[in-house]
Design a protein around this motif. Structure first.
Motif, PDB file in Angstrom:
ATOM      1  N   TYR A  31       0.834  -1.205   0.000  1.00  0.00           N
ATOM      2  CA  TYR A  31       0.000   0.000   0.000  1.00  0.00           C
ATOM      3  C   TYR A  31       0.870   1.258   0.000  1.00  0.00           C
ATOM      4  CZ  TYR A  31      -3.101   3.693   1.588  1.00  0.00           C
ATOM      5  OH  TYR A  31      -3.784   4.886   1.684  1.00  0.00           O
ATOM      6  N   SER A  32       1.925   1.237   0.804  1.00  0.00           N
ATOM      7  CA  SER A  32       2.840   2.380   0.827  1.00  0.00           C
ATOM      8  C   SER A  32       3.463   2.606  -0.547  1.00  0.00           C
ATOM      9  CB  SER A  32       3.940   2.146   1.877  1.00  0.00           C
ATOM     10  OG  SER A  32       4.906   3.167   1.845  1.00  0.00           O
ATOM     11  N   LYS A  33       3.867   1.519  -1.208  1.00  0.00           N
ATOM     12  CA  LYS A  33       4.467   1.620  -2.538  1.00  0.00           C
ATOM     13  C   LYS A  33       3.462   2.079  -3.586  1.00  0.00           C
ATOM     14  CE  LYS A  33       8.799   0.124  -2.136  1.00  0.00           C
ATOM     15  NZ  LYS A  33       9.967   0.896  -2.612  1.00  0.00           N
ATOM     16  N   SER A  34       2.182   1.814  -3.345  1.00  0.00           N
ATOM     17  CA  SER A  34       1.165   2.243  -4.305  1.00  0.00           C
ATOM     18  C   SER A  34       0.969   3.757  -4.290  1.00  0.00           C
ATOM     19  CB  SER A  34      -0.172   1.550  -4.007  1.00  0.00           C
ATOM     20  OG  SER A  34      -0.789   2.086  -2.838  1.00  0.00           O
ATOM     21  N   ARG A  35       1.454   4.417  -3.242  1.00  0.00           N
ATOM     22  CA  ARG A  35       1.318   5.870  -3.130  1.00  0.00           C
ATOM     23  C   ARG A  35       2.634   6.597  -3.399  1.00  0.00           C
ATOM     24  NH1 ARG A  35      -3.087   7.898  -0.866  1.00  0.00           N
ATOM     25  NH2 ARG A  35      -1.946   9.639   0.111  1.00  0.00           N
ATOM     26  N   GLU A  36       3.736   5.978  -3.052  1.00  0.00           N
ATOM     27  CA  GLU A  36       5.042   6.582  -3.315  1.00  0.00           C
ATOM     28  C   GLU A  36       6.070   5.482  -3.542  1.00  0.00           C
ATOM     29  OE1 GLU A  36       8.068   9.993  -1.607  1.00  0.00           O
ATOM     30  OE2 GLU A  36       6.432   9.270  -0.339  1.00  0.00           O
ATOM     31  N   ASN A  37       6.690   5.513  -4.696  1.00  0.00           N
ATOM     32  CA  ASN A  37       7.638   4.478  -5.089  1.00  0.00           C
ATOM     33  C   ASN A  37       8.717   5.150  -5.925  1.00  0.00           C
ATOM     34  OD1 ASN A  37       9.010   2.223  -5.903  1.00  0.00           O
ATOM     35  ND2 ASN A  37       7.287   1.246  -6.922  1.00  0.00           N
ATOM     36  N   SER A  38       9.923   5.237  -5.402  1.00  0.00           N
ATOM     37  CA  SER A  38      10.960   5.997  -6.095  1.00  0.00           C
ATOM     38  C   SER A  38      12.323   5.362  -5.897  1.00  0.00           C
ATOM     39  CB  SER A  38      11.004   7.445  -5.590  1.00  0.00           C
ATOM     40  OG  SER A  38      11.556   7.502  -4.283  1.00  0.00           O
ATOM     41  N   LEU A  39      13.285   5.845  -6.682  1.00  0.00           N
ATOM     42  CA  LEU A  39      14.675   5.424  -6.558  1.00  0.00           C
ATOM     43  C   LEU A  39      15.195   5.669  -5.150  1.00  0.00           C
ATOM     44  CD1 LEU A  39      17.455   4.625  -7.833  1.00  0.00           C
ATOM     45  CD2 LEU A  39      17.715   7.040  -8.437  1.00  0.00           C
ATOM     46  N   VAL A  40      14.808   6.779  -4.560  1.00  0.00           N
ATOM     47  CA  VAL A  40      15.240   7.109  -3.194  1.00  0.00           C
ATOM     48  C   VAL A  40      14.766   6.047  -2.218  1.00  0.00           C
ATOM     49  CG1 VAL A  40      15.028   8.781  -1.318  1.00  0.00           C
ATOM     50  CG2 VAL A  40      15.303   9.577  -3.674  1.00  0.00           C
ATOM     51  N   LEU A  41      13.515   5.648  -2.335  1.00  0.00           N
ATOM     52  CA  LEU A  41      12.967   4.649  -1.422  1.00  0.00           C
ATOM     53  C   LEU A  41      13.579   3.274  -1.656  1.00  0.00           C
ATOM     54  CD1 LEU A  41       9.191   5.680  -1.301  1.00  0.00           C
ATOM     55  CD2 LEU A  41      11.158   6.587  -0.040  1.00  0.00           C
ATOM     56  N   ASP A  42      13.986   2.979  -2.904  1.00  0.00           N
ATOM     57  CA  ASP A  42      14.674   1.717  -3.182  1.00  0.00           C
ATOM     58  C   ASP A  42      15.910   1.557  -2.302  1.00  0.00           C
ATOM     59  OD1 ASP A  42      12.841   1.127  -5.147  1.00  0.00           O
ATOM     60  OD2 ASP A  42      14.144   1.709  -6.811  1.00  0.00           O
ATOM     61  N   TYR A  43      16.584   2.653  -2.036  1.00  0.00           N
ATOM     62  CA  TYR A  43      17.833   2.611  -1.267  1.00  0.00           C
ATOM     63  C   TYR A  43      17.655   2.892   0.218  1.00  0.00           C
ATOM     64  CZ  TYR A  43      20.908   2.298  -5.349  1.00  0.00           C
ATOM     65  OH  TYR A  43      21.565   1.860  -6.473  1.00  0.00           O
ATOM     66  N   PHE A  44      16.766   3.809   0.573  1.00  0.00           N
ATOM     67  CA  PHE A  44      16.769   4.361   1.929  1.00  0.00           C
ATOM     68  C   PHE A  44      15.567   3.939   2.784  1.00  0.00           C
ATOM     69  CE2 PHE A  44      19.382   7.222  -0.554  1.00  0.00           C
ATOM     70  CZ  PHE A  44      20.457   7.468   0.286  1.00  0.00           C
ATOM     71  N   GLN A  45      14.580   3.271   2.236  1.00  0.00           N
ATOM     72  CA  GLN A  45      13.368   2.992   3.010  1.00  0.00           C
ATOM     73  C   GLN A  45      13.359   1.593   3.593  1.00  0.00           C
ATOM     74  OE1 GLN A  45       9.259   4.600   2.206  1.00  0.00           O
ATOM     75  NE2 GLN A  45       8.971   2.538   1.409  1.00  0.00           N
ATOM     76  N   GLY A  46      13.053   1.531   4.885  1.00  0.00           N
ATOM     77  CA  GLY A  46      12.847   0.271   5.581  1.00  0.00           C
ATOM     78  C   GLY A  46      11.447   0.232   6.168  1.00  0.00           C
ATOM     79  N   GLN A  47      11.178  -0.811   6.949  1.00  0.00           N
ATOM     80  CA  GLN A  47       9.843  -0.960   7.544  1.00  0.00           C
ATOM     81  C   GLN A  47       9.967  -1.317   9.017  1.00  0.00           C
ATOM     82  OE1 GLN A  47       7.328  -4.289   6.251  1.00  0.00           O
ATOM     83  NE2 GLN A  47       5.614  -2.875   5.994  1.00  0.00           N
ATOM     84  N   LEU A  48       9.117  -0.716   9.818  1.00  0.00           N
ATOM     85  CA  LEU A  48       9.122  -0.890  11.263  1.00  0.00           C
ATOM     86  C   LEU A  48       7.782  -1.456  11.728  1.00  0.00           C
ATOM     87  CD1 LEU A  48      10.642  -0.081  14.007  1.00  0.00           C
ATOM     88  CD2 LEU A  48       9.164   1.932  13.947  1.00  0.00           C
ATOM     89  N   LEU A  49       7.827  -2.469  12.571  1.00  0.00           N
ATOM     90  CA  LEU A  49       6.624  -3.013  13.203  1.00  0.00           C
ATOM     91  C   LEU A  49       6.451  -2.371  14.574  1.00  0.00           C
ATOM     92  CD1 LEU A  49       4.274  -4.988  13.678  1.00  0.00           C
ATOM     93  CD2 LEU A  49       5.965  -6.699  14.390  1.00  0.00           C
ATOM     94  N   HIS A  50       5.266  -1.815  14.776  1.00  0.00           N
ATOM     95  CA  HIS A  50       4.903  -1.185  16.045  1.00  0.00           C
ATOM     96  C   HIS A  50       3.790  -2.030  16.658  1.00  0.00           C
ATOM     97  CE1 HIS A  50       2.998   2.522  18.194  1.00  0.00           C
ATOM     98  NE2 HIS A  50       3.746   1.827  19.003  1.00  0.00           N
ATOM     99  N   SER A  51       4.097  -2.755  17.733  1.00  0.00           N
ATOM    100  CA  SER A  51       3.119  -3.651  18.356  1.00  0.00           C
ATOM    101  C   SER A  51       2.791  -3.190  19.774  1.00  0.00           C
ATOM    102  CB  SER A  51       3.638  -5.093  18.380  1.00  0.00           C
ATOM    103  OG  SER A  51       4.869  -5.174  19.055  1.00  0.00           O
TER     104      SER A  51
END
Length: 467
Positions: A260-280
């Protein structure tokens, strides 16, 4: 869109056009280098990167080649470098990749796009002039310009296929900056007016020449690059994500939120710098659990969380405390329908190719604020294995990182100076960038892993597979 837990900054809205609008480079005056001129001296030139005040070209043949280069009225990355015969354009041709090489690059797999050529071992060692309290910008740029693999997309024009015309200023200016840096003689300097003006469009708070925060500029710069390179042409309407597993695994839920996040913003920058965090969050009364998967680009590590305020520490301890489970006494439980005591935990679920750690040295309180000068020890080689043990994502199988950049801050909250230590991705040597001044350093003699330092403010780590 859910707020970025790491930086408390939301990314700006993106406006996308289907077609890329190419722009003609401005013909700015070319500044002489600092050893040859006074600040008021300048000469006219057709050198395409002259908006960055590049030092004087060394030979007449280089000047002629640069003029011919500009007359093609294209961005540096749009030129067929291998058709150039001499001077500045010859060094550009060494980084050109064939179409077959570029086609092997897939989203979120930048390690396939490694720059293995060692022809450029002597390139990119260039200072950035302070154009008015801009050491915060210069230090961030020097770290980003030495990130492995990422900058090759801007140098050879790969970024152009994702460029949208309305928000093209930051990517285009960054591309020109990368090319200028690569083609400026070593240990000289350029004036980064173009990229500053471009970032001001995305982040108006950086207009003018007041002192600014380096981490905030880093966020603004990456936002501007991602905004201009967003591959999404028709962004879906925002929706609240369901955190109920309903028989699904956490891996299924992670993929749903990530997609869903990629469906709104998907770029070269995110390919390199974006990770994912689980908040429980788990209620201590009814044991009901809720989950949220948020994306992040930089991780803010605080001294004041579960520490004695006067302790020195190391990066491992800061990360340990970041992911440790903590108790919150007053949190609304959706099942109990009232506020209860809960357990909260962060889990790093997806690892980015470039890790950025923001050490929160500026302590803002109601009646007083100050800078925290604690020494921090951090390794040259970082293994993230123990910090992602609860994750099931494939990205966590590659946990080996190398330190590649440090933004340092000296002084106080009310007046200070930024510098950068950065590793050249071609010759693997370290250099200290103090605005225009550049000198080689022995990173091991700094003893960052044993003695630590009170100066580091942002740490950059790159996956070893990128080198």
């Amino acid at each position: 869109m859910r707020q970025n837990i790491f930086t408390n900054n939301q990314r700006p809205p993106s406006t996308i056009k289907d077609k890329t609008q190419q722009q003609v480079l401005p013909n700015y005056p070319l500044l002489l280098n600092k050893t040859q001129s006074t600040p008021t001296q300048e000469i006219k030139s057709n050198y395409p990167f002259s908006s960055y005040g590049t030092s004087t070209l060394n030979t007449q043949s280089q000047q002629t080649s640069a003029i011919e280069y500009y007359n093609q009225k294209q961005y540096p990355s749009q030129i067929n470098y291998q058709q150039q015969q001499s001077g500045m354009t010859t060094s550009l041709s060494t980084t050109q990749k064939t179409p077959s090489t570029i086609s092997t690059m897939t989203q979120s797999q930048p390690e396939q796009y490694q720059q293995k050529s060692m022809i450029n071992v002597s390139k990119g060692i260039c200072g950035l002039r302070n154009i008015g309290n801009t050491c915060f910008m210069n230090s961030v740029l020097q770290c980003l310009l030495n990130v492995p693999a990422f900058n090759e997309h801007f140098l050879n024009g790969d970024y152009l296929k994702d460029l949208n015309s309305k928000n093209s200023s930051v990517p285009n200016e960054y591309s020109k900056l990368v090319a200028t840096i690569r083609n400026t003689p070593n240990f000289q300097s350029i004036a980064p007016y173009g990229i500053k003006s471009a970032v001001e469009i995305v982040m108006p708070c950086f207009k003018g020449y007041a002192q600014q925060d380096a981490q905030e500029f880093l966020v603004g710069l990456l936002d501007g690059l991602s905004l201009g390179l967003n591959r999404v042409k028709n962004k879906p309407f925002y929706k609240e994500m369901n955190d109920n597993l309903n028989g699904r695994t956490l891996q299924d839920l992670s993929k749903e939120w990530w997609d869903y996040s990629k469906s709104r913003e998907n770029s070269l920058v995110l390919d390199y710098f974006q990770g994912q965090l689980l908040h429980s969050i788990k209620c201590c009364i009814c044991s009901n659990s809720s989950y949220a998967f948020d994306t992040f680009q930089d991780t803010s590590l605080a001294f004041t969380r579960a520490f004695k305020i006067l302790e020195d520490m190391d990066l491992d301890r800061l990360l340990d405390k970041y992911v440790i489970e903590e108790t919150i006494d007053d949190y609304y439980c959706s099942k109990c329908k009232k506020h209860q005591k809960v357990k909260r935990k962060f889990t790093i679920w997806r690892l980015p190719h470039i890790l950025m750690f923001h050490i929160k040295r500026f302590d803002y309180r109601r009646f007083s604020s100050d800078k925290l000068n604690h020494r921090v020890k951090f390794p040259l080689e970082l293994d993230m294995t123990k910090f992602i043990q609860d994750s099931l994502d494939q990205s966590t199988k590659n946990c080996q990182y190398s330190l590649c950049g440090i933004v340092n801050h000296s002084g106080t909250l009310y007046g200070g100076h930024y510098t950068a230590d950065s590793k050249n991705p071609y010759n693997q040597k370290w250099y200290r960038y103090n605005d225009s001044d550049v000198r080689e350093i022995d990173i091991k003699q700094q003893r960052y892993d044993t003695d630590g330092s009170s100066s580091p403010y942002i740490l950059f780590y790159a996956r070893k597979s990128l080198y």
